[in-house]
Motif scaffolding. Structure first.
Motif, PDB file in Angstrom:
ATOM      1  N   ILE A   1       0.833  -1.207   0.000  1.00  0.00           N
ATOM      2  CA  ILE A   1       0.000   0.000   0.000  1.00  0.00           C
ATOM      3  C   ILE A   1       0.866   1.255   0.000  1.00  0.00           C
ATOM      4  CG2 ILE A   1      -1.596   1.363   1.413  1.00  0.00           C
ATOM      5  CD1 ILE A   1      -2.866  -1.303   2.290  1.00  0.00           C
ATOM      6  N   VAL A   2       1.922   1.243   0.824  1.00  0.00           N
ATOM      7  CA  VAL A   2       2.829   2.396   0.896  1.00  0.00           C
ATOM      8  C   VAL A   2       3.530   2.613  -0.442  1.00  0.00           C
ATOM      9  CG1 VAL A   2       4.925   3.305   1.968  1.00  0.00           C
ATOM     10  CG2 VAL A   2       3.190   2.189   3.385  1.00  0.00           C
ATOM     11  N   LEU A   3       4.005   1.532  -1.053  1.00  0.00           N
ATOM     12  CA  LEU A   3       4.731   1.660  -2.326  1.00  0.00           C
ATOM     13  C   LEU A   3       3.802   2.064  -3.470  1.00  0.00           C
ATOM     14  CD1 LEU A   3       7.318  -1.284  -2.219  1.00  0.00           C
ATOM     15  CD2 LEU A   3       7.565   1.085  -1.474  1.00  0.00           C
ATOM     16  N   TYR A   4       2.601   1.493  -3.490  1.00  0.00           N
ATOM     17  CA  TYR A   4       1.641   1.898  -4.523  1.00  0.00           C
ATOM     18  C   TYR A   4       1.245   3.368  -4.360  1.00  0.00           C
ATOM     19  CZ  TYR A   4       0.823  -2.699  -6.643  1.00  0.00           C
ATOM     20  OH  TYR A   4       0.967  -3.874  -7.341  1.00  0.00           O
ATOM     21  N   ALA A   5       1.119   3.808  -3.112  1.00  0.00           N
ATOM     22  CA  ALA A   5       0.808   5.216  -2.855  1.00  0.00           C
ATOM     23  C   ALA A   5       1.932   6.108  -3.361  1.00  0.00           C
ATOM     24  CB  ALA A   5       0.575   5.438  -1.363  1.00  0.00           C
ATOM     25  N   SER A   6       3.166   5.660  -3.149  1.00  0.00           N
ATOM     26  CA  SER A   6       4.312   6.411  -3.652  1.00  0.00           C
ATOM     27  C   SER A   6       4.290   6.453  -5.179  1.00  0.00           C
ATOM     28  CB  SER A   6       5.618   5.769  -3.157  1.00  0.00           C
ATOM     29  OG  SER A   6       6.739   6.459  -3.669  1.00  0.00           O
ATOM     30  N   PHE A   7       3.931   5.320  -5.777  1.00  0.00           N
ATOM     31  CA  PHE A   7       3.836   5.237  -7.226  1.00  0.00           C
ATOM     32  C   PHE A   7       2.768   6.193  -7.749  1.00  0.00           C
ATOM     33  CE2 PHE A   7       4.054   3.540 -11.374  1.00  0.00           C
ATOM     34  CZ  PHE A   7       5.085   2.623 -11.433  1.00  0.00           C
ATOM     35  N   ALA A   8       1.642   6.253  -7.048  1.00  0.00           N
ATOM     36  CA  ALA A   8       0.498   7.031  -7.533  1.00  0.00           C
ATOM     37  C   ALA A   8       0.648   8.526  -7.298  1.00  0.00           C
ATOM     38  CB  ALA A   8      -0.778   6.523  -6.862  1.00  0.00           C
TER      39      ALA A   8
ATOM     40  N   ILE B   1      -8.162  -3.367  -2.049  1.00  0.00           N
ATOM     41  CA  ILE B   1      -7.567  -2.268  -1.268  1.00  0.00           C
ATOM     42  C   ILE B   1      -6.421  -1.627  -2.034  1.00  0.00           C
ATOM     43  CG2 ILE B   1      -6.211  -1.726   0.798  1.00  0.00           C
ATOM     44  CD1 ILE B   1      -7.885  -3.788   2.308  1.00  0.00           C
ATOM     45  N   ILE B   2      -5.569  -2.449  -2.616  1.00  0.00           N
ATOM     46  CA  ILE B   2      -4.434  -1.926  -3.381  1.00  0.00           C
ATOM     47  C   ILE B   2      -4.910  -1.049  -4.529  1.00  0.00           C
ATOM     48  CG2 ILE B   2      -2.629  -2.609  -5.013  1.00  0.00           C
ATOM     49  CD1 ILE B   2      -2.049  -4.997  -3.139  1.00  0.00           C
ATOM     50  N   ARG B   3      -5.960  -1.486  -5.215  1.00  0.00           N
ATOM     51  CA  ARG B   3      -6.490  -0.698  -6.333  1.00  0.00           C
ATOM     52  C   ARG B   3      -7.105   0.612  -5.858  1.00  0.00           C
ATOM     53  NH1 ARG B   3      -6.075  -5.769  -8.163  1.00  0.00           N
ATOM     54  NH2 ARG B   3      -6.009  -6.130 -10.440  1.00  0.00           N
ATOM     55  N   LEU B   4      -7.752   0.572  -4.699  1.00  0.00           N
ATOM     56  CA  LEU B   4      -8.389   1.784  -4.182  1.00  0.00           C
ATOM     57  C   LEU B   4      -7.369   2.841  -3.768  1.00  0.00           C
ATOM     58  CD1 LEU B   4     -11.329   0.285  -2.084  1.00  0.00           C
ATOM     59  CD2 LEU B   4     -11.451   1.406  -4.315  1.00  0.00           C
ATOM     60  N   VAL B   5      -6.122   2.430  -3.582  1.00  0.00           N
ATOM     61  CA  VAL B   5      -5.061   3.398  -3.275  1.00  0.00           C
ATOM     62  C   VAL B   5      -4.969   4.447  -4.381  1.00  0.00           C
ATOM     63  CG1 VAL B   5      -2.553   3.678  -3.068  1.00  0.00           C
ATOM     64  CG2 VAL B   5      -3.706   1.830  -1.839  1.00  0.00           C
TER      65      VAL B   5
END
Length: 476
Positions: free
Chosen positions: A22-29, A71-75
């Motif tokens: 979640i943290v890494l995907y948030a960083s990506f987004a 959840i990951i997608r909703l990030v």
């Protein structure tokens, strides 16, 4: 106590992987610029490693993995895509429809140059999509346009609102692919855990949910169609396949490969070898005359349904504009190609010019011959055989294409679940290198780094040749 401790340890690893993801995907987004090459690659590789650990550590906890994937997608939900600008054109088309315009008949560029602003935030959307997109007619089929219209309907004048709406549609499509993909794997007696190679794949999450590419909706209809086909509901399978075509035209090229499915030797289930009264009653055996009728019926339903979906936009001007735009992908655009780039260099050496006009006409013909070869010389009478043929044929098409954007690979990743091939998973990992080639686009020479492209395709071709030719896995 030992049992509880063991259970806690079991749950701790997947939960930790999910939190880090979640943290890494948030960083990506939200904290990544496309030009940050090192950060881009490290984040991408890290997410692949975490996805593998998450899948392995969660084991058969299906509910947890479903929740994790959502959840990951909703990030990404309120994020503006940072690796693609196509969504600006999606919003433009949707708002054009909402205002009563036919998006196939109008160029964004023509409005702006004339000082006209037919939709809300027209100038901002025009600037966002870029001059290349703005100077060409839209090529997105009707169901795709419907998705854009829904975004316009619910988002008002908010670009972020439109992105959220489209993202929810794509997430819903992924959940549908999870549902029908799992059911199809179970029906084929294949490990249902294979579905996570698609659903948890960072490439799929980033390119579809993150970058708002509608291949995910197309794939949902395609997998649903294959499930219906395996279940013997070929009429509905044809309708749903037409819906897939009406999201993206890609499945059109797969149609010839369905030929063998309706031959008299096609059986449901495949263990049935004699036309017993019970098999005929349950439509598990297809007699010769019935097979021909069903073959014609299948193609007719696909064609008629597709035409019906296009009718609201139909005019001769539409036909000309659409054909012109689709033709550009073969004769004008070039990006992340493989065999085409080799042919282009040979053309340069012989004539001193870029011979894309000639090469771009020849390579699609070669791709068509390959597809017809799989259609008529390989008996695609089971879903694994059918999907294997489609997978290899489409891979060859991409190898021969002048333009291979990363999101094109999503179809390969989905299809490989039902085969013994895994090279699309490898390609989905190394495709991140194509984004490094983007870094030079916009510089003075506007050229790609061909060394990076060479590294990407060296890995892909090695995996492809090893699985398809050396290991002889074409016979499943």
């Amino acid at each position: 106590m030992l049992i509880n401790s063991s259970l806690f340890k079991y749950q701790k690893t997947p939960l930790l992987c999910l939190l880090i993801s979640i943290v890494l995907y948030a960083s990506f987004a939200y904290n990544l610029v496309r030009t940050e090459a090192t950060k881009l690659v490290l984040l991408y590789i890290s997410l692949f490693v975490l996805a593998y650990i998450l899948k392995k550590s969660a084991g058969f906890n299906f509910g947890f993995l479903v929740l994790a994937s959502v959840i990951i997608r909703l990030v990404f939900l309120p994020a503006i895509p940072n690796l693609s600008q196509d969504f600006y054109r999606f919003i433009w088309d949707g708002r054009m429809l909402f205002e009563g315009y036919n998006p196939y008949l109008h160029l964004p560029e023509s409005f702006i140059k004339n000082g006209e602003f037919p939709i809300a935030q027209a100038k901002e959307l025009y600037d966002g999509m870029g001059k290349l997109s703005a100077s060409h007619f839209t090529n997105y089929p009707p169901i795709n346009q419907l998705c854009f219209y829904i975004a316009a309907l619910f988002s008002g004048k908010s670009i972020t609102g439109a992105a959220i709406t489209m993202r929810l549609i794509i997430i819903a499509a992924d959940i549908g692919t999870l549902y029908f993909g799992k059911k199809l794997l179970e029906a084929l007696k294949l490990p249902s855990s294979r579905i996570w190679w698609y659903i948890l794949n960072p490439f799929i999450i980033i390119e579809l949910t993150g970058n708002l590419h509608f291949e995910g909706v197309m794939i949902f209809f395609l997998i649903w169609s294959l499930y219906l086909l395996h279940s013997g509901k070929w009429q509905w399978a044809a309708v749903v396949l037409a819906c897939s075509i009406s999201v993206k035209l890609i499945p059109l090229m797969f149609l010839p490969i369905f030929y063998w499915w309706f031959t008299p030797t096609s059986l449901r289930p495949r263990s049935v070898t004699t036309p017993s009264e019970e098999n005929i009653k349950q439509k598990k055996w297809i007699p010769e005359k019935s097979a021909f009728i069903k073959l014609v019926g299948f193609y007719t339903i696909v064609l008629v349904t597709t035409i019906i979906l296009f009718i609201p936009f139909f005019s001769m001007e539409f036909v000309n504009n659409y054909a012109e735009t689709v033709g550009l992908w073969f004769n004008n655009f070039e990006f992340n190609a493989s065999i085409y780039y080799l042919a282009r260099e040979i053309g340069y050496a012989i004539t001193g010019y870029n011979e894309i006009k000639i090469i771009g006409r020849i390579l699609p013909i070669v791709a068509l011959l390959i597809i017809l070869g799989f259609a008529f010389f390989k008996k695609n009478s089971t879903i694994p055989k059918l999907t294997s043929s489609i997978l290899i044929a489409f891979t060859c098409y991409l190898f021969l294409s002048t333009t291979v954007h990363p999101w094109y690979l999503a179809t390969l990743v989905a299809l490989c679940l039902f085969t013994n091939y895994r090279f699309p998973i490898v390609w989905s990992l190394v495709i991140i290198l194509s984004y490094l080639a983007y870094l030079s686009i916009g510089t003075a020479d506007k050229s790609e780094n061909l060394w990076i492209i060479a590294i990407e395709y060296s890995i892909v071709f090695f995996a492809f040749i090893w699985e398809v030719i050396l290991k002889k896995k074409i016979k499943i």
